[in-house]
Design a protein around this motif. Sequence first.
Motif, short mmCIF file in Angstrom:
data_model
loop_
_atom_site.label_atom_id
_atom_site.label_comp_id
_atom_site.label_asym_id
_atom_site.label_seq_id
_atom_site.Cartn_x
_atom_site.Cartn_y
_atom_site.Cartn_z
N LYS A 69 -10.13 -9.04 13.57
CA LYS A 69 -9.37 -9.82 12.60
C LYS A 69 -7.95 -9.29 12.50
N GLN A 70 -6.99 -10.19 12.37
CA GLN A 70 -5.60 -9.80 12.21
C GLN A 70 -5.40 -8.98 10.93
N PRO A 71 -4.60 -7.91 11.00
CA PRO A 71 -4.36 -7.11 9.81
C PRO A 71 -3.38 -7.79 8.85
N GLY A 72 -3.36 -7.31 7.62
CA GLY A 72 -2.39 -7.81 6.64
C GLY A 72 -2.74 -9.16 6.06
N THR A 73 -4.01 -9.57 6.16
CA THR A 73 -4.41 -10.89 5.67
C THR A 73 -5.19 -10.81 4.36
N ARG A 74 -5.30 -9.61 3.80
CA ARG A 74 -5.97 -9.44 2.51
C ARG A 74 -5.19 -10.21 1.45
N TYR A 75 -5.91 -10.79 0.50
CA TYR A 75 -5.27 -11.51 -0.59
C TYR A 75 -4.40 -10.53 -1.37
N ALA A 76 -3.09 -10.71 -1.27
CA ALA A 76 -2.15 -9.73 -1.83
C ALA A 76 -2.28 -9.57 -3.33
N GLU A 77 -2.72 -10.62 -4.02
CA GLU A 77 -2.83 -10.56 -5.47
C GLU A 77 -4.24 -10.19 -5.93
N ALA A 78 -5.05 -9.66 -4.97
CA ALA A 78 -6.40 -9.26 -5.33
C ALA A 78 -6.36 -8.24 -6.46
N ARG A 79 -7.36 -8.29 -7.28
CA ARG A 79 -7.38 -7.44 -8.47
C ARG A 79 -7.40 -5.96 -8.08
N MET A 80 -6.41 -5.22 -8.57
CA MET A 80 -6.34 -3.78 -8.31
C MET A 80 -5.96 -3.07 -9.60
N ASP A 81 -6.37 -1.86 -9.69
CA ASP A 81 -6.04 -1.05 -10.84
C ASP A 81 -4.56 -0.69 -10.81
N PRO A 82 -3.76 -1.17 -11.78
CA PRO A 82 -2.32 -0.88 -11.74
C PRO A 82 -2.02 0.61 -11.80
N PHE A 83 -2.91 1.38 -12.42
CA PHE A 83 -2.69 2.82 -12.50
C PHE A 83 -2.81 3.49 -11.13
N SER A 84 -3.55 2.83 -10.22
CA SER A 84 -3.72 3.41 -8.89
C SER A 84 -2.39 3.47 -8.14
N PHE A 85 -1.52 2.47 -8.37
CA PHE A 85 -0.21 2.49 -7.73
C PHE A 85 0.67 3.59 -8.32
N GLN A 86 0.55 3.79 -9.63
CA GLN A 86 1.29 4.88 -10.27
C GLN A 86 0.83 6.23 -9.72
N ASN A 87 -0.47 6.38 -9.56
CA ASN A 87 -1.01 7.63 -9.01
C ASN A 87 -0.53 7.85 -7.58
N SER A 88 -0.49 6.75 -6.80
CA SER A 88 -0.01 6.86 -5.42
C SER A 88 1.45 7.28 -5.39
N LYS A 89 2.24 6.72 -6.30
CA LYS A 89 3.67 7.06 -6.34
C LYS A 89 3.85 8.55 -6.62
N ARG A 90 3.07 9.07 -7.56
CA ARG A 90 3.17 10.50 -7.87
C ARG A 90 2.69 11.34 -6.68
N HIS A 91 1.60 10.87 -6.05
CA HIS A 91 1.03 11.62 -4.92
C HIS A 91 1.98 11.66 -3.73
N VAL A 92 2.58 10.50 -3.39
CA VAL A 92 3.46 10.40 -2.22
C VAL A 92 4.80 11.07 -2.47
N PHE A 93 5.38 10.84 -3.65
CA PHE A 93 6.73 11.32 -3.92
C PHE A 93 6.79 12.77 -4.42
N ALA A 94 5.73 13.22 -5.11
CA ALA A 94 5.79 14.54 -5.74
C ALA A 94 4.79 15.54 -5.16
N ASP A 95 3.53 15.10 -4.99
CA ASP A 95 2.50 16.04 -4.55
C ASP A 95 2.70 16.51 -3.11
N LYS A 96 3.13 15.60 -2.26
CA LYS A 96 3.31 15.92 -0.84
C LYS A 96 4.81 15.96 -0.51
N PRO A 97 5.23 16.87 0.35
CA PRO A 97 6.67 17.05 0.60
C PRO A 97 7.26 16.16 1.69
N TRP A 98 6.42 15.58 2.55
CA TRP A 98 7.00 15.01 3.77
C TRP A 98 7.73 13.70 3.57
#
Length: 428
Positions: free
Chosen positions: A318-347
């Motif tokens: 199956k072609q990638p990137g075809t997931r329903y973009a507005e699928a229900r997701m926990d909004p806090f998960s994006f906040q956690n990712s932002k902290r993890h990517v920008f602060a927890d890891k240096p690269w």
Amino acid sequence: MASSSSLPNLLRPTAESPVMPNEVSRLVAMLDKGDTIEMVFMELSKTHLFDCIEDKRWLTDYLDNMINLLHSMSRPLLRCILTGNLGPDLYDKHMFGKNNWEYVLDINGPGSYAMFSFIRDRKGKWLCVREIKALISLLGDYRDAIEACDSLRQDDVYGDSQLDDVQKKVVAKAMEIDDAERTNKQELTLKDVDQFSPRFESSSKGSCYISDMIKMLERRCLPGVDEEVWQCQSPLLVGNAGNMGKRTPDHFPNNSLSKTAKLWGLMLSCFSVMGLNYEVQAVPLFRAWEDGKQVNAAEVLGTVLAGSMVSASGLNVKQPGTRYAEARMDPFSFQNSKRHVFADKPWFRENLRASILGSKINAPVVRRLEEDKKRLAELREEVAELTAKAEEAGQKRKKAWEEYDKVKAEVLKRQDRVKEFLAKYEKK
């Protein structure tokens, strides 16, 4: 992870690393040379590696998103994926003397991931060519079994008496493959063929996707190599999820493989039938910190880097990137990712800083190139204008010569008349 000293062995196809396109080799060389992630991405975007992505808007409308995502991947992990070394580097999270998993993001969040398989006691490595050929044989039997069952369904005929001996053999083997990783075995026999529907058959593609998988595996069987040498990395499966930590267990055999991709489940089931003691591992590639669209972008970029489409060297159909973009997701998960990517890891910070610095250093060169490009365009316009004028002058010159020829011809006629008149006058 693999060091630069091993580069010569990885940049050309070998028995251990049979999949190594020249374009990937150039990307690895750029990483080893110290080129920035931005430069690597711009080179990546020009290659044929993106040809497997049907929706070309990912390289136009979402280019910036892709670049940002690549900056969030550590350079060691990026090199590991490109060189096909996930198995040996990441098969064991508790490997003594190595800290490779320190270069990988946490899996508990939205984003994209890669699945790989390896054989126990081979230090993360996969099959040898001899075993791949045995796997191909099993896949061929399974494909033929699907076609035999399709034929029975189309003819509306039931019972094993309608199968010839060859079909009976492949259908029986397909039943064995289907039960191999089931928690609750069906234990069907040829007498139950009317109840049998191959679990790894695609409802939309039938058996042709298995033929594609066979071709992909055949490309791994390089001619003239030692057929007992284990290959470093298995074909990869790339996916995305709102929570990768909850989704990836579906790809492990202890969950009956009922919610995994068809080719992945089929391959693992064949391993079991072959008697191979295999294991699988999930590796998060990117964490999304914005929205569902970025989750899709992460899957597209991961698919390209991993070469995971079956048309390349992986197990995605199956072609990638075809997931329903507005699928229900926990909004806090994006906040956690932002902290993890920008602060927890240096690269991310390190990669971005290097790209910005590289852009500043290269800015004068870029400006000169742009100026040269502009001047070249102006020169081309001038040449075109002069060519048009020359053609116009040539047309005028041609007409002038034509007029000259006409006048000359008329003068010659009159000279002939004068000569005739003088000749008559002299006779008188």
